[in-house]
Design a protein around this motif. Structure first.
Motif, PDB file in Angstrom:
ATOM      1  N   HIS A  35       0.852  -1.190   0.000  1.00  0.00           N
ATOM      2  CA  HIS A  35       0.000   0.000   0.000  1.00  0.00           C
ATOM      3  C   HIS A  35       0.889   1.242   0.000  1.00  0.00           C
ATOM      4  O   HIS A  35       1.000   1.932   1.010  1.00  0.00           O
ATOM      5  CB  HIS A  35      -0.915   0.009   1.225  1.00  0.00           C
ATOM      6  N   PRO A  36       1.553   1.532  -1.127  1.00  0.00           N
ATOM      7  CA  PRO A  36       2.497   2.653  -1.134  1.00  0.00           C
ATOM      8  C   PRO A  36       1.800   3.992  -0.900  1.00  0.00           C
ATOM      9  O   PRO A  36       0.697   4.230  -1.397  1.00  0.00           O
ATOM     10  CB  PRO A  36       3.107   2.584  -2.536  1.00  0.00           C
ATOM     11  N   GLN A  37       2.478   4.824  -0.117  1.00  0.00           N
ATOM     12  CA  GLN A  37       1.987   6.164   0.171  1.00  0.00           C
ATOM     13  C   GLN A  37       2.903   7.229  -0.409  1.00  0.00           C
ATOM     14  O   GLN A  37       2.650   8.415  -0.258  1.00  0.00           O
ATOM     15  CB  GLN A  37       1.877   6.364   1.689  1.00  0.00           C
ATOM     16  N   GLU A 137      -8.378   4.220  -2.389  1.00  0.00           N
ATOM     17  CA  GLU A 137      -8.428   5.249  -1.342  1.00  0.00           C
ATOM     18  C   GLU A 137      -9.374   4.836  -0.218  1.00  0.00           C
ATOM     19  O   GLU A 137      -9.074   5.063   0.949  1.00  0.00           O
ATOM     20  CB  GLU A 137      -8.824   6.608  -1.933  1.00  0.00           C
ATOM     21  N   ARG A 138     -10.507   4.226  -0.547  1.00  0.00           N
ATOM     22  CA  ARG A 138     -11.430   3.740   0.487  1.00  0.00           C
ATOM     23  C   ARG A 138     -10.783   2.637   1.319  1.00  0.00           C
ATOM     24  O   ARG A 138     -10.927   2.604   2.539  1.00  0.00           O
ATOM     25  CB  ARG A 138     -12.734   3.251  -0.140  1.00  0.00           C
ATOM     26  N   ALA A 143      -8.250   0.942   6.356  1.00  0.00           N
ATOM     27  CA  ALA A 143      -7.091   0.339   7.037  1.00  0.00           C
ATOM     28  C   ALA A 143      -6.516   1.295   8.067  1.00  0.00           C
ATOM     29  O   ALA A 143      -6.150   0.888   9.181  1.00  0.00           O
ATOM     30  CB  ALA A 143      -6.019  -0.044   6.013  1.00  0.00           C
ATOM     31  N   ALA A 144      -6.452   2.590   7.717  1.00  0.00           N
ATOM     32  CA  ALA A 144      -5.946   3.588   8.665  1.00  0.00           C
ATOM     33  C   ALA A 144      -6.857   3.691   9.874  1.00  0.00           C
ATOM     34  O   ALA A 144      -6.393   3.767  11.021  1.00  0.00           O
ATOM     35  CB  ALA A 144      -5.803   4.936   7.969  1.00  0.00           C
ATOM     36  N   LYS A 149      -7.797   2.219  15.851  1.00  0.00           N
ATOM     37  CA  LYS A 149      -8.647   1.622  16.883  1.00  0.00           C
ATOM     38  C   LYS A 149      -7.879   0.632  17.754  1.00  0.00           C
ATOM     39  O   LYS A 149      -8.295   0.318  18.847  1.00  0.00           O
ATOM     40  CB  LYS A 149      -9.843   0.929  16.256  1.00  0.00           C
ATOM     41  N   LYS A 150      -6.758   0.147  17.242  1.00  0.00           N
ATOM     42  CA  LYS A 150      -5.981  -0.865  17.978  1.00  0.00           C
ATOM     43  C   LYS A 150      -5.227  -0.267  19.115  1.00  0.00           C
ATOM     44  O   LYS A 150      -4.867   0.773  19.301  1.00  0.00           O
ATOM     45  CB  LYS A 150      -5.011  -1.580  17.041  1.00  0.00           C
TER      46      LYS A 150
END
Length: 150
Positions: A35-37, A137-138, A143-144, A149-150
């Motif tokens: 998932h490259p940013q 993007e969704r 995932a973010a 939440k963790k």
């Protein structure tokens, strides 16, 4: 020009190649873990010589570049190919935002050029790419949110 049975045979053979054990691992990695940013994240993957991520990135991108090249040169019916190559749009959508920077840093102006050319040939393909970019993007946003939440 209409697709022929020979075109269909090539499409089926391309599908079979995607089922090969190592290619399946590479495709799974590209879909679920890559998932490259940024350009730098892609470069870190590409420069990690000897790693699975390096190998998987090269396998997936070169596979789709090879397939697009066959279409570009008329060996496979373009419309049939584009109707059956959703994964190509998915992988290209993941790297597209960083492609120019990647090409520049790698000194490889033709990286993914045949895929890009094929997708940019029609408005329908450009729209399909946008749908995949929105989907990615969704997925990134979900995932973010899950990691927070963790």
């Amino acid at each position: 020009m209409s697709a022929t049975p020979a075109d269909a045979q090539v499409i089926l053979q391309l599908f079979e190649l995607r089922r090969e054990t190592e290619m399946r691992k590479a495709r799974d990695w590209f879909a679920a873990q890559f998932h490259p940013q940024s350009v730098d994240e892609i470069m870190n993957t590409v420069m990690a010589f000897g790693s699975d991520s390096n190998r998987y990135f090269r396998m997936v991108t070169s596979y789709w570049e090879m397939a697009a090249t066959m279409v570009k040169h008329g060996a496979v019916n373009e419309e049939l190919f584009l109707d059956t190559a959703a994964e190509m749009f998915f992988i290209f959508a993941k790297i597209h935002p960083y492609l120019e920077g990647f090409r520049e840093k790698m000194g490889s102006p033709d990286a993914m050029k045949n895929v890009e050319t094929l997708i940019n040939k029609s408005e329908a393909s450009k729209k399909k790419l946008e749908v995949f970019k929105q989907r990615i993007e969704r997925i990134r946003a979900a995932a973010a949110a899950a990691s927070q939440k963790k």
